[in-house]
Design a protein around this motif. Structure first.
Motif, short mmCIF file in Angstrom:
data_model
loop_
_atom_site.label_atom_id
_atom_site.label_comp_id
_atom_site.label_asym_id
_atom_site.label_seq_id
_atom_site.Cartn_x
_atom_site.Cartn_y
_atom_site.Cartn_z
N TRP A 91 0.84 -1.21 0.00
CA TRP A 91 0.00 0.00 0.00
C TRP A 91 0.87 1.25 0.00
O TRP A 91 0.65 2.19 -0.77
N SER A 94 2.68 1.64 -3.28
CA SER A 94 1.75 1.96 -4.37
C SER A 94 1.45 3.45 -4.47
O SER A 94 1.05 3.94 -5.52
N VAL A 200 4.28 -4.54 -7.84
CA VAL A 200 3.57 -3.31 -7.48
C VAL A 200 4.06 -2.15 -8.33
O VAL A 200 3.27 -1.36 -8.86
N HIS A 201 5.38 -2.03 -8.49
CA HIS A 201 5.93 -0.92 -9.27
C HIS A 201 5.58 -1.03 -10.75
O HIS A 201 5.27 -0.02 -11.40
N LYS A 204 2.06 0.18 -11.14
CA LYS A 204 1.96 1.63 -11.06
C LYS A 204 2.47 2.31 -12.34
O LYS A 204 1.90 3.29 -12.81
#
Length: 231
Positions: A91, A94, A200-201, A204
């Motif tokens: 989280w 992110s 996650v990256h 994004k």
């Protein structure tokens, strides 16, 4: 030569004071804020090289503050939190943070992470030979000298970590990089098998670059292997 300036943001004054001592002893200048709103104001009115940002704060918490900071700045952000669950880490990352440290922490570990982030940020912003400055992927242009990313002339803002991942893949078109490869090259740290940080990256980056992130045009997934930019 001007000192690099670290903005310390935490509603616990004792933590700010402790980090202030360690950072100043290592040759850094510091600024202090005790909630996200104060931190945003300081970021807009000062030259800041890195931000240490707590999550749980009054007025404007670290998550909301980080989202607002990323609208105006790409400086590295190291997030602090008392939570240690994987989803809390994801989280935090992110929202645009570059690193995540769980409280309680060793101040020397945090200092090492600050140094690592500053080195990486400066390396990404050092001018390179003109022939190596501009990377193109279809209508996407990555300028590694100016740290600018454009799609059809429209500027896209990425965090330093996101930029480093995109640059790695764009410089090596056609080569598939596993999550472990990407992590160890960009973070310069050992990779842990259960770590979802790279995923996650990548998500994004796609959200910022792609018209439809579920059908990516730029960074492709090679299922069971990793990620690549097509040659």
């Amino acid at each position: 030569m001007a000192l690099e300036t670290i903005l310390l943001v935490d509603d616990e004054k004792e933590i700010v004071d402790m980090l202030d001592i360690y950072l100043k002893n290592d040759g850094y200048a510091t600024l202090h804020a005790y909630n996200g709103a104060e931190a945003l104001h300081m970021l807009k009115s000062n030259e800041i090289d890195l931000i240490v940002l707590d999550i749980m704060m009054p007025t404007l918490d670290g998550i909301a503050a980080c989202l607002e900071m990323r609208k105006i700045s790409n400086v590295p952000i190291v997030m602090l939190s008392a939570k240690s669950e994987d989803m809390d880490k994801i989280w935090g990352l992110s929202t645009g943070a570059d690193d995540y440290v769980t409280k309680p922490f060793n101040p020397l570990e945090l200092l090492a992470r600050v140094k690592s982030q500053l080195r990486r940020y400066k390396r990404l912003n050092v001018a390179q030979p003109a022939s190596d400055n501009v990377l193109e992927v279809d209508d996407l242009t990555v300028n590694t000298a100016t740290h600018e990313i454009k799609i059809d002339g429209r500027e896209i803002k990425l965090t330093p970590r996101e930029f480093a991942i995109l640059e790695l893949l764009a410089r090596n078109k056609g080569i598939v990089f596993s999550a472990q490869n990407i992590y160890e090259k960009v973070w310069n740290e050992p990779f842990f098998e259960a770590d979802n940080t790279v995923m996650v990256h990548i998500r994004k980056i796609r959200e910022k670059l792609e018209t439809n992130p579920r059908q990516p045009k730029y960074i492709k997934t090679v299922w069971g292997v990793g990620y690549k930019v097509d040659a």
